[in-house]
Enzyme design. Structure first.
Site, mmCIF file in Angstrom:
data_model
loop_
_atom_site.group_PDB
_atom_site.id
_atom_site.type_symbol
_atom_site.label_atom_id
_atom_site.label_comp_id
_atom_site.label_asym_id
_atom_site.label_seq_id
_atom_site.Cartn_x
_atom_site.Cartn_y
_atom_site.Cartn_z
ATOM 1 N N SER A 93 -26.772 4.970 2.858
ATOM 2 C CA SER A 93 -25.461 4.937 2.216
ATOM 3 C C SER A 93 -24.951 6.364 1.988
ATOM 4 O O SER A 93 -24.795 7.128 2.931
ATOM 5 C CB SER A 93 -25.537 4.129 0.920
ATOM 6 O OG SER A 93 -24.259 3.876 0.400
ATOM 7 N N ASP A 160 -21.959 -6.067 5.325
ATOM 8 C CA ASP A 160 -21.931 -5.035 4.285
ATOM 9 C C ASP A 160 -20.609 -5.105 3.527
ATOM 10 O O ASP A 160 -19.540 -4.898 4.093
ATOM 11 C CB ASP A 160 -22.094 -3.657 4.927
ATOM 12 C CG ASP A 160 -22.430 -2.564 3.926
ATOM 13 O OD1 ASP A 160 -21.830 -2.567 2.835
ATOM 14 O OD2 ASP A 160 -23.270 -1.711 4.243
ATOM 15 N N HIS A 189 -25.030 -4.753 1.960
ATOM 16 C CA HIS A 189 -25.280 -3.340 1.681
ATOM 17 C C HIS A 189 -26.611 -3.133 0.972
ATOM 18 O O HIS A 189 -27.369 -2.226 1.335
ATOM 19 C CB HIS A 189 -24.148 -2.778 0.820
ATOM 20 C CG HIS A 189 -24.161 -1.281 0.710
ATOM 21 N ND1 HIS A 189 -23.771 -0.455 1.742
ATOM 22 C CD2 HIS A 189 -24.534 -0.459 -0.310
ATOM 23 C CE1 HIS A 189 -23.897 0.804 1.363
ATOM 24 N NE2 HIS A 189 -24.370 0.832 0.127
#
Length: 212
Positions: A93, A160, A189
């Site tokens: 991320s 996601d 995610h």
């Protein structure tokens, strides 16, 4: 710069490569201990550190500070005798942006990123529309990824909900060869590492780029 960082290190007896793991924005290394164990079990050494202001690390976070923290983790490995050609900058991320930046500043074997983005403004635009202009040009991986001179691995969940799949695909498209993309079917995610192909893909990629 004098900020004390907290980190964990795990390694098998004869690691194929060593990951410098830059985590995401929403937690710290304590939330990824199972993933760290899985990576070690797959044959990788892992240095997972907390950014300044996260977990047990001192200080307050900033974009420049996060980049400095990644460099400090990398430099620690080098001081301990790990050669640059055995190090893979690995980020999740937000940590993907940090890892890409690290690989433009320090020599390494490759970069591997999971659930990451092109620019933080692109993520903000998805969730906040026109207000995204307020974040400016921060964490601009789209520009940097095109300058990488090492192989790149990108994994992204197709469900996601935080960083849309399309942003991961766009980041991959902006990178030069050699590169490898893993679309993780059904992954969001925060659960992407629950899909075994992610750790397996990272390990296979690391093994290929550091093959003895």
């Amino acid at each position: 710069d004098g900020v004390r960082l907290h980190a964990w290190y795990g390694s098998p007896a004869d690691p194929v490569a060593t990951l410098v793991w830059s985590h995401g924005n929403g937690g710290n290394i304590a939330g990824r201990v199972d993933v760290l164990r899985d990576l070690v079990a797959s044959g990788l050494a892992v240095l997972a550190y907390d950014y300044r202001g996260y977990g047990k690390s001192d200080g307050r976070p900033s974009e420049a500070g996060l980049y400095a923290d990644a460099a400090a983790a990398y430099d620690d490995l080098r001081r301990r005798g790990v050669p640059a050609e055995r190090i893979v900058a690995f980020g999740e991320s937000l940590g993907g942006a940090v890892s890409i930046r690290l690989a433009t500043e320090r020599p390494c074997a490759a970069v591997a990123v999971v659930s990451t983005f092109t620019r933080i403004a692109d993520v903000a635009r998805v969730h906040y529309g026109a207000l995204a202009t307020m974040v400016g040009g921060r964490f601009d991986s789209r520009t940097r990824v095109g300058t990488l001179g090492v192989p790149l691995f990108v994994a992204h969940g197709d469900r996601d909900e935080i960083v849309p799949y399309e942003l991961g695909a766009a980041l991959f498209a902006a990178a030069r060869e050699p590169k490898r993309f893993l679309a993780v079917g059904g992954a969001g995610h925060n659960d992407v590492f629950a899909f075994p192909e992610v750790v397996h893909g990272i390990a296979a990629f690391a093994r290929d780029v550091t093959r003895r």
